[in-house]
Write a protein that holds these residues in place. Structure first.
Motif, PDB file in Angstrom:
ATOM      1  N   ILE A   1      37.922  49.357  43.275  1.00 12.39           N
ATOM      2  CA  ILE A   1      38.327  48.202  43.780  1.00 12.39           C
ATOM      3  C   ILE A   1      37.464  47.655  44.974  1.00 12.39           C
ATOM      4  CG2 ILE A   1      39.993  46.366  44.652  1.00 12.39           C
ATOM      5  CD1 ILE A   1      41.988  48.179  43.541  1.00 12.39           C
TER       6      ILE A   1
ATOM      7  N   TYR B   1      39.511  43.060  53.514  1.00 13.56           N
ATOM      8  CA  TYR B   1      39.979  44.749  53.876  1.00 13.56           C
ATOM      9  C   TYR B   1      41.415  44.863  53.491  1.00 13.56           C
ATOM     10  CZ  TYR B   1      35.460  45.441  56.273  1.00 13.56           C
ATOM     11  OH  TYR B   1      34.117  45.334  56.594  1.00 13.56           O
TER      12      TYR B   1
ATOM     13  N   PRO C   1      42.264  44.491  48.861  1.00  9.37           N
ATOM     14  CA  PRO C   1      42.027  45.724  47.974  1.00  9.37           C
ATOM     15  C   PRO C   1      43.148  46.619  48.050  1.00  9.37           C
ATOM     16  CG  PRO C   1      40.224  44.870  48.964  1.00  9.37           C
ATOM     17  CD  PRO C   1      41.271  44.283  49.677  1.00  9.37           C
ATOM     18  N   HIS C   2      43.848  46.862  49.310  1.00  7.26           N
ATOM     19  CA  HIS C   2      44.756  47.980  49.414  1.00  7.26           C
ATOM     20  C   HIS C   2      46.204  47.369  48.929  1.00  7.26           C
ATOM     21  CE1 HIS C   2      42.543  51.048  51.512  1.00  7.26           C
ATOM     22  NE2 HIS C   2      42.045  50.148  52.161  1.00  7.26           N
TER      23      HIS C   2
ATOM     24  N   GLY D   1      45.514  47.918  45.188  1.00  9.36           N
ATOM     25  CA  GLY D   1      45.473  49.315  44.881  1.00  9.36           C
ATOM     26  C   GLY D   1      46.623  50.204  44.832  1.00  9.36           C
TER      27      GLY D   1
ATOM     28  N   VAL E   1      42.902  55.017  42.140  1.00  7.34           N
ATOM     29  CA  VAL E   1      42.171  53.775  42.536  1.00  7.34           C
ATOM     30  C   VAL E   1      40.880  54.422  43.844  1.00  7.34           C
ATOM     31  CG1 VAL E   1      42.163  51.724  44.182  1.00  7.34           C
ATOM     32  CG2 VAL E   1      43.832  51.992  42.380  1.00  7.34           C
ATOM     33  N   GLU E   2      40.044  53.662  43.733  1.00  5.28           N
ATOM     34  CA  GLU E   2      39.040  53.958  44.747  1.00  5.28           C
ATOM     35  C   GLU E   2      38.439  52.859  45.399  1.00  5.28           C
ATOM     36  OE1 GLU E   2      35.458  56.235  43.539  1.00  5.28           O
ATOM     37  OE2 GLU E   2      36.582  58.104  43.266  1.00  5.28           O
ATOM     38  N   TYR E   3      38.215  52.679  46.637  1.00  7.12           N
ATOM     39  CA  TYR E   3      37.866  51.282  47.341  1.00  7.12           C
ATOM     40  C   TYR E   3      36.347  51.361  47.623  1.00  7.12           C
ATOM     41  CZ  TYR E   3      42.956  51.383  47.553  1.00  7.12           C
ATOM     42  OH  TYR E   3      44.365  51.164  47.394  1.00  7.12           O
ATOM     43  N   GLU E   4      35.940  50.266  47.434  1.00  7.69           N
ATOM     44  CA  GLU E   4      34.816  50.030  47.989  1.00  7.69           C
ATOM     45  C   GLU E   4      34.613  48.889  49.012  1.00  7.69           C
ATOM     46  OE1 GLU E   4      31.766  51.241  47.899  1.00  7.69           O
ATOM     47  OE2 GLU E   4      31.810  52.573  46.124  1.00  7.69           O
ATOM     48  N   GLU E   5      35.238  49.342  50.373  1.00  8.00           N
ATOM     49  CA  GLU E   5      35.520  48.470  51.185  1.00  8.00           C
ATOM     50  C   GLU E   5      34.243  47.671  51.998  1.00  8.00           C
ATOM     51  OE1 GLU E   5      39.372  49.902  53.401  1.00  8.00           O
ATOM     52  OE2 GLU E   5      38.134  51.406  53.108  1.00  8.00           O
TER      53      GLU E   5
ATOM     54  N   TYR F   1      38.114  42.699  42.130  1.00  4.04           N
ATOM     55  CA  TYR F   1      37.827  42.464  43.610  1.00  4.04           C
ATOM     56  C   TYR F   1      38.710  41.095  43.400  1.00  4.04           C
ATOM     57  CZ  TYR F   1      34.115  39.138  43.566  1.00  4.04           C
ATOM     58  OH  TYR F   1      33.354  37.944  43.123  1.00  4.04           O
TER      59      TYR F   1
ATOM     60  N   GLN G   1      45.251  49.328  55.384  1.00  4.38           N
ATOM     61  CA  GLN G   1      45.977  50.181  54.253  1.00  4.38           C
ATOM     62  C   GLN G   1      47.611  50.214  54.816  1.00  4.38           C
ATOM     63  OE1 GLN G   1      43.273  51.116  56.221  1.00  4.38           O
ATOM     64  NE2 GLN G   1      43.531  53.421  56.712  1.00  4.38           N
TER      65      GLN G   1
END
Length: 301
Positions: free
Chosen positions: A32, A41, A44-45, A48, A59-63, A83, A286
């Protein structure tokens, strides 16, 4: 010999099990992405954490990966799977289509959904429930008396008025700076580029006179800014919704239904409050996302 055969059969069984998995631990994480500012910011959390709490997906994040010019190709190339984007941005900045004054949220959503599916191999899911559009904002200490964009444009013709915005706003096609001043008769004496995180403080301090503020940004209130109405409907609707690669929906069969369960769950007031927890209270995105999901009864504590 028997042990060797057993090992071969066991390995083959594991391979078949992995190939047959549709959403278990063997599948690759869902990636995400997000833009580099407060709201993006947090969102996505929210997505996810909801996915992980209600499925076997990870899930992985590309913040803070970048603005739309970076996120769109990242989505096309499969560097990210999804996204949160805003319908007006998709319509004008990505698809390069003209908006129509008074067009409804549903009509704009349908246009971007069809366009993304045809051109980008992605689709738009159901909106999350809030709109984050633009409003031209100025400091209450400026002495201006403006309720609309047209009011501000008239003032700019007789007073020394400067404009400050994030650099991408000057490059946007359709809903950026060039089109704004072509629609409204602004006569700005100067333009400045600011990081989105500091442009609110810049207008409050008098470094510039007007900025294109985001309507769900808590810093409008934090810096005591006045907002104005887009009286010529220059900007389209900017409803927030997940944008997902079509291949990702095939790879993760439960994903579409999961994300659509979040449809309509976030009001503008709730998004403003969450943004304030970052901007004012310095809480972590988060943690804010988790608290929101628990308070709404969407995940268990």
């Amino acid at each position: 010999m028997k042990k060797e055969l057993i090992g071969v059969f066991a390995a083959g069984a594991l391979i078949l099990a992995g190939c047959g998995s549709t959403g278990g631990e063997e599948s690759e994480p869902i990636v995400i992405g997000g833009k580099p500012w407060t709201e993006q910011y947090i969102l996505p959390h929210i997505l996810g954490q909801y996915i992980e709490a209600n499925s076997d997906y990870t899930v992985e994040y590309e913040e803070g990966l970048g603005e739309v010019s970076i996120l769109t190709p990242a989505l096309e190339q499969g560097d990210i799977d999804l996204y949160v984007e805003y319908t007006g941005t998709g319509l004008k900045d990505v698809l390069k289509q003209e908006s129509e004054p008074g067009q409804s949220s549903e009509e704009v959503l349908q246009r971007v959904r069809e366009g993304y599916e045809e051109e980008l191999g992605a689709t738009w899911l159901e909106p999350l429930g809030f709109e984050n559009g633009y409003t031209l904002a100025y400091s209450k200490d400026s002495g201006y008396d403006a309720e609309t964009y047209s009011d501000l444009a008239e003032i700019s013709q007789s007073e020394d008025m400067s404009f400050g915005a994030p650099h991408p706003f000057y490059e946007r096609q359709g809903d950026g700076y060039d089109d704004l001043i072509a629609t409204y008769p602004f006569e700005f004496s100067a333009t400045e580029s600011f990081d989105p995180a500091i442009m609110y403080e810049a207008v409050s301090n008098g470094e510039v006179d007007v900025i294109p503020a985001f309507t769900t940004d808590s810093r409008i209130g934090l810096f005591d800014l006045e907002t104005t109405e887009d009286d010529l409907s220059f900007f389209p609707k900017y409803d927030a919704a997940p944008v997902v690669r079509l291949e990702a929906l095939e790879q993760y069969p439960e994903l579409k239904d999961l994300l659509n369960e979040l449809a309509g769950q976030i009001s503008e007031e709730e998004m403003l409050a969450m943004n304030a927890r970052v901007d004012v209270d310095q809480d972590q995105p988060q943690d804010i996302a988790r608290d929101f999901l628990i308070e709404k009864g969407l995940i268990e504590e």
